[in-house]
Each structure stands twice: as structure tokens, then as C-alpha cells.
Design a protein around this motif. Sequence first.
Motif, PDB file in Angstrom:
ATOM      1  N   ARG A  50      28.007  22.993  52.801  1.00  0.00           N
ATOM      2  CA  ARG A  50      28.402  21.593  52.759  1.00  0.00           C
ATOM      3  C   ARG A  50      29.920  21.467  52.826  1.00  0.00           C
ATOM      4  NH1 ARG A  50      25.056  17.722  51.492  1.00  0.00           N
ATOM      5  NH2 ARG A  50      26.595  16.518  50.321  1.00  0.00           N
ATOM      6  N   ALA A  51      30.381  20.446  53.518  1.00  0.00           N
ATOM      7  CA  ALA A  51      31.814  20.228  53.681  1.00  0.00           C
ATOM      8  C   ALA A  51      32.470  19.940  52.336  1.00  0.00           C
ATOM      9  CB  ALA A  51      32.060  19.068  54.642  1.00  0.00           C
ATOM     10  N   ALA A  52      33.727  20.341  52.215  1.00  0.00           N
ATOM     11  CA  ALA A  52      34.467  20.114  50.972  1.00  0.00           C
ATOM     12  C   ALA A  52      34.668  18.631  50.700  1.00  0.00           C
ATOM     13  CB  ALA A  52      35.815  20.825  51.039  1.00  0.00           C
ATOM     14  N   SER A  53      34.556  17.811  51.742  1.00  0.00           N
ATOM     15  CA  SER A  53      34.755  16.372  51.591  1.00  0.00           C
ATOM     16  C   SER A  53      33.527  15.654  51.047  1.00  0.00           C
ATOM     17  CB  SER A  53      35.128  15.758  52.943  1.00  0.00           C
ATOM     18  OG  SER A  53      34.097  15.995  53.899  1.00  0.00           O
ATOM     19  N   GLN A  54      32.401  16.350  50.949  1.00  0.00           N
ATOM     20  CA  GLN A  54      31.177  15.715  50.479  1.00  0.00           C
ATOM     21  C   GLN A  54      31.247  15.447  48.980  1.00  0.00           C
ATOM     22  OE1 GLN A  54      28.296  14.820  52.571  1.00  0.00           O
ATOM     23  NE2 GLN A  54      30.101  14.988  53.878  1.00  0.00           N
ATOM     24  N   GLY A  55      30.766  14.290  48.575  1.00  0.00           N
ATOM     25  CA  GLY A  55      30.824  13.927  47.166  1.00  0.00           C
ATOM     26  C   GLY A  55      29.806  14.650  46.311  1.00  0.00           C
ATOM     27  N   PHE A  56      28.718  15.136  46.939  1.00  0.00           N
ATOM     28  CA  PHE A  56      27.659  15.816  46.193  1.00  0.00           C
ATOM     29  C   PHE A  56      27.629  17.281  46.606  1.00  0.00           C
ATOM     30  CE2 PHE A  56      23.132  16.979  45.480  1.00  0.00           C
ATOM     31  CZ  PHE A  56      23.048  16.670  44.128  1.00  0.00           C
ATOM     32  N   MET A  57      27.849  18.163  45.646  1.00  0.00           N
ATOM     33  CA  MET A  57      27.825  19.613  45.857  1.00  0.00           C
ATOM     34  C   MET A  57      28.739  20.062  46.999  1.00  0.00           C
ATOM     35  SD  MET A  57      23.834  20.621  45.210  1.00  0.00           S
ATOM     36  CE  MET A  57      23.041  20.265  43.645  1.00  0.00           C
ATOM     37  N   PRO A  58      30.015  19.682  46.989  1.00  0.00           N
ATOM     38  CA  PRO A  58      30.926  20.127  48.049  1.00  0.00           C
ATOM     39  C   PRO A  58      31.083  21.643  48.049  1.00  0.00           C
ATOM     40  CG  PRO A  58      32.156  19.183  46.218  1.00  0.00           C
ATOM     41  CD  PRO A  58      30.712  18.897  45.948  1.00  0.00           C
ATOM     42  N   GLY A  59      31.055  22.231  49.242  1.00  0.00           N
ATOM     43  CA  GLY A  59      31.251  23.663  49.380  1.00  0.00           C
ATOM     44  C   GLY A  59      30.032  24.516  49.085  1.00  0.00           C
ATOM     45  N   PRO A  64      18.777  22.808  54.775  1.00  0.00           N
ATOM     46  CA  PRO A  64      18.862  21.494  55.423  1.00  0.00           C
ATOM     47  C   PRO A  64      18.029  20.463  54.664  1.00  0.00           C
ATOM     48  CG  PRO A  64      18.424  23.222  57.041  1.00  0.00           C
ATOM     49  CD  PRO A  64      18.270  23.852  55.685  1.00  0.00           C
ATOM     50  N   GLY A  65      18.562  19.261  54.545  1.00  0.00           N
ATOM     51  CA  GLY A  65      17.809  18.221  53.849  1.00  0.00           C
ATOM     52  C   GLY A  65      18.664  17.016  53.548  1.00  0.00           C
ATOM     53  N   GLY A  66      18.016  15.972  53.055  1.00  0.00           N
ATOM     54  CA  GLY A  66      18.737  14.755  52.728  1.00  0.00           C
ATOM     55  C   GLY A  66      17.810  13.690  52.173  1.00  0.00           C
ATOM     56  N   VAL A  67      18.340  12.494  52.048  1.00  0.00           N
ATOM     57  CA  VAL A  67      17.621  11.375  51.444  1.00  0.00           C
ATOM     58  C   VAL A  67      16.628  10.778  52.434  1.00  0.00           C
ATOM     59  CG1 VAL A  67      17.893   9.073  50.438  1.00  0.00           C
ATOM     60  CG2 VAL A  67      19.556  10.868  49.916  1.00  0.00           C
ATOM     61  N   VAL A  68      15.452  10.431  51.934  1.00  0.00           N
ATOM     62  CA  VAL A  68      14.449   9.763  52.760  1.00  0.00           C
ATOM     63  C   VAL A  68      14.958   8.374  53.123  1.00  0.00           C
ATOM     64  CG1 VAL A  68      12.083   8.898  52.867  1.00  0.00           C
ATOM     65  CG2 VAL A  68      12.571  11.051  51.687  1.00  0.00           C
ATOM     66  N   GLU A 131      21.832  18.023  60.732  1.00  0.00           N
ATOM     67  CA  GLU A 131      22.799  18.929  60.117  1.00  0.00           C
ATOM     68  C   GLU A 131      22.977  20.233  60.882  1.00  0.00           C
ATOM     69  OE1 GLU A 131      22.159  17.528  55.461  1.00  0.00           O
ATOM     70  OE2 GLU A 131      21.370  19.455  56.144  1.00  0.00           O
ATOM     71  N   ALA A 132      21.883  20.756  61.449  1.00  0.00           N
ATOM     72  CA  ALA A 132      21.936  22.092  62.051  1.00  0.00           C
ATOM     73  C   ALA A 132      21.618  22.114  63.539  1.00  0.00           C
ATOM     74  CB  ALA A 132      20.971  23.026  61.319  1.00  0.00           C
ATOM     75  N   GLY A 133      21.184  20.991  64.096  1.00  0.00           N
ATOM     76  CA  GLY A 133      20.832  20.972  65.509  1.00  0.00           C
ATOM     77  C   GLY A 133      19.526  21.672  65.816  1.00  0.00           C
ATOM     78  N   GLU A 232      28.771  16.775  57.620  1.00  0.00           N
ATOM     79  CA  GLU A 232      28.169  17.114  56.330  1.00  0.00           C
ATOM     80  C   GLU A 232      28.233  18.611  56.058  1.00  0.00           C
ATOM     81  OE1 GLU A 232      24.497  15.127  55.029  1.00  0.00           O
ATOM     82  OE2 GLU A 232      24.520  14.113  56.970  1.00  0.00           O
ATOM     83  N   VAL A 233      28.015  19.404  57.101  1.00  0.00           N
ATOM     84  CA  VAL A 233      28.033  20.866  56.946  1.00  0.00           C
ATOM     85  C   VAL A 233      29.024  21.468  57.933  1.00  0.00           C
ATOM     86  CG1 VAL A 233      25.669  20.956  56.094  1.00  0.00           C
ATOM     87  CG2 VAL A 233      26.088  21.190  58.531  1.00  0.00           C
ATOM     88  N   VAL A 234      29.672  22.569  57.517  1.00  0.00           N
ATOM     89  CA  VAL A 234      30.743  23.153  58.329  1.00  0.00           C
ATOM     90  C   VAL A 234      30.493  24.614  58.685  1.00  0.00           C
ATOM     91  CG1 VAL A 234      32.490  21.559  57.456  1.00  0.00           C
ATOM     92  CG2 VAL A 234      32.049  23.699  56.225  1.00  0.00           C
ATOM     93  N   ASP A 235      29.435  25.204  58.163  1.00  0.00           N
ATOM     94  CA  ASP A 235      29.165  26.608  58.457  1.00  0.00           C
ATOM     95  C   ASP A 235      27.683  26.871  58.232  1.00  0.00           C
ATOM     96  OD1 ASP A 235      29.668  29.259  59.154  1.00  0.00           O
ATOM     97  OD2 ASP A 235      30.047  29.866  57.086  1.00  0.00           O
ATOM     98  N   SER A 236      27.191  27.947  58.837  1.00  0.00           N
ATOM     99  CA  SER A 236      25.793  28.333  58.651  1.00  0.00           C
ATOM    100  C   SER A 236      25.699  29.849  58.598  1.00  0.00           C
ATOM    101  CB  SER A 236      24.921  27.793  59.790  1.00  0.00           C
ATOM    102  OG  SER A 236      25.272  28.402  61.024  1.00  0.00           O
TER     103      SER A 236
END
Length: 267
Positions: A50-59, A64-68, A131-133, A232-236
Amino acid sequence: MGSHLPQGPSIWRQAASVVLAAGWTRAGTAAAPSSPPPPAKDFRLLMLKRAASQGFMPGAYVFPGGVVDAADRSDDWLRLFAPRQGPPHFGLKPAPRPRAAFPDVAPAPDAGALPDDVARRICAVREAFEEAGVLLLRPRSAPEPAGPTRQLTCAFQPPSGLAAWRARVRSDPREFLQLCAHLDCTPNIWALHDWSGWVTPFARSSPGRRFDTTFYLCCLCQPPPVDPDNAEVVDSQWLSPSEATESFISKKIWLPPPQFYEEMSCT
């Protein structure tokens, strides 16, 4: 516990996540097309940073996942699943077990929309794409599934022009249905297997960042190409459970409790 929870609407938002497990060929070996699936130890799990800029669990490294979203529950999906699949179970047999009750976790908001389990599966598939394509789709012309498949699944081959579609879906989740219709596919909800469920602890996060998350497992025959969205994500990374655990212990990566526990359960 219930006496300490605030009254009113649910303080947990419904969410879904997919644990993507892919068969992994050892370095220096090549698997023949007719070869049996690799042994259980030869697989990797997709982890997204997760990107460092994200408010929830940065870094953090997460699945993969998210809000319904409301779009995941839209009745418009019924036309895409028809005529082969539809209410009440959409070919997901046996019917999913009722979720255990938990204080202030809201049920599905609209009884006339898609079943809760189907909406969560669509959400997980959509988020894997955003998030991952990775596209977990199934052609509508494919043979009708007789419930969740036990066979290894292959990710849908990305068509040309997918980057533009991905940007549209990230901007508006309703566009995911349009993408599926354009490709004449449905989300491959049958390739997702019930895995676990997690609820964000009440005392550990601020309102709006507490989630009632269903985790699904999807077993792929081989790792598909992954393209982090750089938003949202910067690496995999494709990691074995032991690699992920060792990297976490050595502080090379950070795994939130659900990811750490699920990694350990796969060892």
C-alpha cells in the motif's frame, strides 16, 4: 462488549479481499503443459504494498481487496449472469453458511439487490483488477459451473485497451460491469473459495476505517502479470508463506495481523 459500542448505523464497512495463490515453477525447471499441478509447497501468494499516502495501513503488504461498493450489489448484474446463473445462489452450491452475528455489523443493505456473498465476490474481483491489473473473469459462453470449481484457474488474458478501462473502473466502480459486458464475461465468482473473515478491532482505528472483511482464496495455475496501480498500491511481490513470514520477522516488510495470520495458516 456491546455496551461499549456506539448506537446507530454499523461502524464496520463491508469489504472483501482475495488471496491469490499461484503455482510456482522452481528456478531452472519448466513444467510441461500436461504436467500435474505443482505440489502444495510450490506456490506463491500475491502481496501488494500500500502507498505511504494511504490513510489506512500505509506501507503494509496486503492481499488485493477493498470496500464493497453499491455497484457491486447492482441489479444490473442479473442481466449479465442470465440466463445460466441467477438468484438465489448463482451456482454457488452449497449455499454459503450464514455469517456469525457480530454487534453493529450491518446486514446486506438491500434485500432486492444481489446476495451479500455474490456482491462481496464481485468486489474482490473488481479490486484485484483495480489494484493489480489481474482479471478474474469467465466467458459467458463457458460451460455452466456446478458450484465452486476445485480446478486451478487461469487469469483472463488482458485484451488491448485495458489501461483505459482500468482508469474508468478506478474512477467509477460501475464501469466494471460495463467492462465485463464489453468482454462478454462475468466475474469468476466460482473460482473464489470461502477462506476467512476479519473485523477491525473497535479500539484500533478511527470511525470509517473499520471493516468487516471476507477473505476468499483463488488458486491460479500460474502467476499472471501484475501491474500495481501506483495510487493505492506501489509494489507487488509473489511470496511463499515462509518467505513472507521471514521478511516480516526481519522487518523487511510489514504485514497487518490478518495477512500475517493467513500467511501462517498457509505454511
